[in-house]
Scaffold this motif. Structure first.
Motif, PDB file in Angstrom:
ATOM      1  N   TYR A 111      41.576  27.006  51.295  1.00  0.00           N
ATOM      2  CA  TYR A 111      40.582  25.997  50.915  1.00  0.00           C
ATOM      3  C   TYR A 111      41.196  24.596  50.913  1.00  0.00           C
ATOM      4  O   TYR A 111      40.623  23.647  51.470  1.00  0.00           O
ATOM      5  CB  TYR A 111      40.013  26.349  49.544  1.00  0.00           C
ATOM      6  CG  TYR A 111      39.478  25.186  48.749  1.00  0.00           C
ATOM      7  CD1 TYR A 111      38.339  24.501  49.168  1.00  0.00           C
ATOM      8  CD2 TYR A 111      40.108  24.774  47.570  1.00  0.00           C
ATOM      9  CE1 TYR A 111      37.847  23.435  48.427  1.00  0.00           C
ATOM     10  CE2 TYR A 111      39.621  23.717  46.830  1.00  0.00           C
ATOM     11  CZ  TYR A 111      38.497  23.043  47.269  1.00  0.00           C
ATOM     12  OH  TYR A 111      38.010  21.985  46.551  1.00  0.00           O
ATOM     13  N   MET A 153      40.054  21.363  53.209  1.00  0.00           N
ATOM     14  CA  MET A 153      39.633  20.093  52.623  1.00  0.00           C
ATOM     15  C   MET A 153      40.540  18.948  53.089  1.00  0.00           C
ATOM     16  O   MET A 153      40.078  17.813  53.273  1.00  0.00           O
ATOM     17  CB  MET A 153      39.642  20.181  51.091  1.00  0.00           C
ATOM     18  CG  MET A 153      38.614  21.158  50.514  1.00  0.00           C
ATOM     19  SD  MET A 153      36.896  20.839  51.005  1.00  0.00           S
ATOM     20  CE  MET A 153      36.666  22.099  52.287  1.00  0.00           C
ATOM     21  N   GLU A 182      32.724  24.207  51.060  1.00  0.00           N
ATOM     22  CA  GLU A 182      33.526  24.107  49.834  1.00  0.00           C
ATOM     23  C   GLU A 182      33.009  25.002  48.715  1.00  0.00           C
ATOM     24  O   GLU A 182      33.808  25.718  48.083  1.00  0.00           O
ATOM     25  CB  GLU A 182      33.599  22.653  49.354  1.00  0.00           C
ATOM     26  CG  GLU A 182      34.503  22.499  48.131  1.00  0.00           C
ATOM     27  CD  GLU A 182      34.702  21.051  47.718  1.00  0.00           C
ATOM     28  OE1 GLU A 182      35.682  20.768  46.991  1.00  0.00           O
ATOM     29  OE2 GLU A 182      33.878  20.204  48.113  1.00  0.00           O
TER      30      GLU A 182
END
Length: 705
Positions: free
Chosen positions: A684, A688, A658
């Protein structure tokens, strides 16, 4: 049934009418190529239409055929176009789109003559219709035909007209396709920075409109441009983006494009074995789809990557590459065949191929290929008659071209070649150091090209390579796998290399080699003796010089044996410490370490045990730490372009990191590369979501520094 619940047919419509209605209602989603459910319905409707005795409508066929084209399923696309050719009732708009789509598929398969005729018909019908979308499609088809013929002026004019018509029609998919083709055109010409500028415009349109798999092909061309500039890790990141989109759409045939570029990336780095594996898979997929765009270049890559290990196979692959139909010229195949001919002493054949490559690259304005062909011609002349003066002149011309192209890697290689011919050892060493910093392996000379002609620099007496393909070299010559008297002696050297010079208890070593077998002391002694004979075939030194052993322990001596894993760990830890303390040596040390870990430990071995997996994981973590530290150093120094490449390299190794995701978004946004930043943020968010972690929002303008 489509995802929105609409059905294929209704009681009031014939099968053909119902199918056309469905295709028109879902035109953008269908043509984009990502909706397999719509394609499956269309296939079912085709059978029903033909069974009902109706003619397959062009209005349906051009949409489905184009979708299959975008998916790389060229035989399926061609089947749709051929099946609907008899629709005399089609409107001029549908007929023009149909003819243009048919021409485009024939171009993709390398069938230029048939494509040219259909493209001309498409233009005539589109002009009759006056429809902006039809005119845009017709001009695209004409642009492809001109690209095949090498008429770059006519090709550019066609794309400019296609873009204008598509923008007026609000046809976002064709706009992205044309922008992508314009970017590809810059790539072919070696104008890689201009290509990225053009492709950024395509990314911006794709951000706001659903364009299906056309978006993935933009990533393919971005990757090729980045490879041309030597920004290898950024290129690998773009390949990963395209691959993920292909897999998500289950467009298996399009993976050939990504595999070709992966092969190119490994080839540029000097990873011959890994490049060969990617090229081989690209060839298999291209053959299955009759993909002329990929097949010839992939065969050329295969030839280049086996020239050192299998000269006969290299010649055979090169010949096949030359025999393939092409879509935008055969310069890649010509220059690859030329390098292979030179490497194998066929100077006359190499001269003929170099002459053809120079002429074709010049005619097509392909600057990077022209520079490569100039270097080929220079080294042919040098090898043939030792004419250093003439060779240096052509190398200087190639150097100018590489500088204009912006390829840091090829500029460094050109400096090395020039230095070797001039007898300037210092300049040659500087060129080698530059290649190390750019991530090019020291044994890149295994691949056909200028470095292969030069041959390796002074080699250590014994060298062991463990990252990627395991290999032992004695006096600069690789020991073939077939020359090892036993598999266990080879595995013994692998185990001791992983120990990095630390002694290993003989009993523990025997347990690894012969698990569950009792009384292995005799076997181990034989394996040790065999391994020593491989490392010192002439018995010129004491038995313990390279592989030391006593009654209780055995080890490789890293002071007399060059072991890549030892060098990598030493330089990596020094670089990380230098970064921690703020030393000016941090960046060069970290760059050198990164170049020493091109692939995981024993990645290409077919049979490895748990001990190897543990070593691979340990070295993999260290490699990620190196890349992360290097990216941090470059971010701090404000070197955005280089930092982005290393951040993407970290994410290629650890896609769930992250902080690195957020650093990448921040750096891209800070550099005003907003389209790429938003795309990186979407990647991203998706990662996640897989971990069920709430993502950080896209940064506000005020927070970007």
């Amino acid at each position: 049934m489509p995802k929105d619940g609409s059905r294929l047919s209704s009681p009031a419509a014939t099968p053909a009418q119902a199918a056309v209605a469905l295709a028109v209602d879902h035109s953008d989603a269908l043509v984009g190529g990502t909706r397999r459910d719509l394609l499956e319905l269309a296939a079912a409707s085709r059978h029903e239409i033909l069974a009902h005795g109706e003619v397959l409508p062009m209005a349906l066929a051009w949409r489905v055929g184009t979708a299959h084209h975008y998916r790389g399923e060229y035989p399926l696309a061609l089947a749709w176009f051929e099946a609907a050719a008899g629709d005399a009732a089609a409107t001029p708009v549908d007929r023009a789109r149909f003819l243009a789509g048919h021409a485009s598929v024939l171009w993709a398969q390398g069938h230029a003559d048939g494509g040219r005729e259909l493209a001309d018909l498409a233009m005539a019908v589109a002009e009759e219709s006056g429809d902006e979308g039809a005119l845009g499609a017709a001009w695209v088809a004409n642009g492809l035909v001109h690209a095949h013929a090498g008429d770059r002026s006519a090709n550019l004019l066609a794309y400019e007209k296609a873009l204008a018509h598509a923008e007026r029609a609000g046809d976002a998919l064709t706009v992205v396709r044309v922008r992508n083709n314009l970017g590809s055109r810059h790539v072919e010409a070696g104008r890689f920075r201009q290509a990225l500028d053009e492709l950024d415009l395509a990314v911006a349109v794709a951000e706001d409109h659903p364009v299906g798999l056309a978006s993935a092909m933009v990533s393919v061309n971005r990757a090729e441009a980045l490879l041309g500039l030597g920004r290898l890790d950024e290129a690998v990141g773009e390949i990963a983006i395209a691959t993920e989109q292909f897999r998500r759409a289950q467009a298996a045939h399009l993976l050939a494009f990504a595999l070709l570029l992966e092969g190119d990336a490994h080839r540029v780095r000097g990873n011959a074995t890994r490049a060969h594996a990617k090229y081989r898979e690209a060839v298999e997929r291209a053959e299955a789809a009759d993909n002329a765009q990929v097949l010839g270049p992939a065969l050329a890559g295969l030839a280049e990557t086996v020239v050192a290990d299998d000269p006969a196979a290299a010649r055979a692959h090169a010949k096949r590459a030359l025999d393939q139909p092409h879509t935008v010229g055969d310069v890649v195949s010509l220059r690859a065949a030329g390098w292979i001919a030179l490497a194998q002493g066929d100077l006359e054949g190499a001269e003929v191929l170099a002459t053809r490559a120079l002429a074709e690259a010049g005619r097509r304005d392909q600057l990077a290929e022209l520079a490569d062909a100039l270097e080929l011609r220079a080294l042919i002349r040098w090898t043939t008659n030792g004419d250093v003066h003439a060779a240096l002149g052509q190398l200087a011309e190639a150097a100018d071209a590489w500088r204009e192209v912006g390829s840091a890697i090829r500029c460094a290689i050109n400096r090395m070649v020039t230095a070797r011919l001039s007898g300037d050892r210092g300049a040659e060493a500087a060129g080698r150091q530059a290649l190390d910093a750019l991530g090019v392996r020291a044994d890149a000379d295994r691949i056909a090209g200028p470095l292969h002609v030069l041959g390796p620099a002074a080699a250590p007496a014994v060298a062991i390579r463990t990252f990627g393909t395991f290999a032992v070299s004695v006096g600069g010559t690789t020991v073939p796998t077939s020359s090892w008297p036993s598999r266990k002696s080879r595995q013994l050297v692998q185990v001791l290399a992983a120990r990095r010079g630390r002694p290993m208890n003989r009993d523990a070593l025997a347990d690894l080699l012969w698990p569950g077998v009792e009384d292995t002391s005799g076997r181990l002694s034989v394996a040790l003796s065999t391994a020593r004979a491989v490392l010192d075939p002439g018995r010129e030194h004491d038995a313990d010089r390279y592989l030391a052993a006593d009654r209780s322990h055995a080890r490789l001596d890293p002071t007399t044996v060059s072991i890549d894993i030892v060098e990598f760990e030493r330089i990596a830890r020094a670089g990380i410490e230098a970064a921690r303390t703020g030393s000016a040596d941090a960046v060069p040390l970290l760059q050198a370490a990164a170049s020493l870990h091109p692939a995981p430990f024993l990645a290409d071995e077919t049979q490895v045990d748990d001990w190897a997996g543990a070593t691979a994981a340990e070295m993999g973590r260290l490699a990620v730490d190196v890349k992360r530290a290097l990216a941090g150093q470059l971010v701090t120094a404000g070197e955005t372009e280089r930092a982005v490449g290393w951040l993407m390299a970290v994410l290629a190794d650890d896609p769930y990191d992250e902080p690195t995701h957020l650093d990448l978004v921040r750096v891209l946004a800070g550099a005003r590369r907003h389209g790429e930043a938003r795309r990186a943020h979407r990647a991203y968010v998706a990662r996640m979501a897989e971990l069920e972690i709430d993502p950080t929002p896209y940064p506000r303008a005020s927070s970007i520094k």
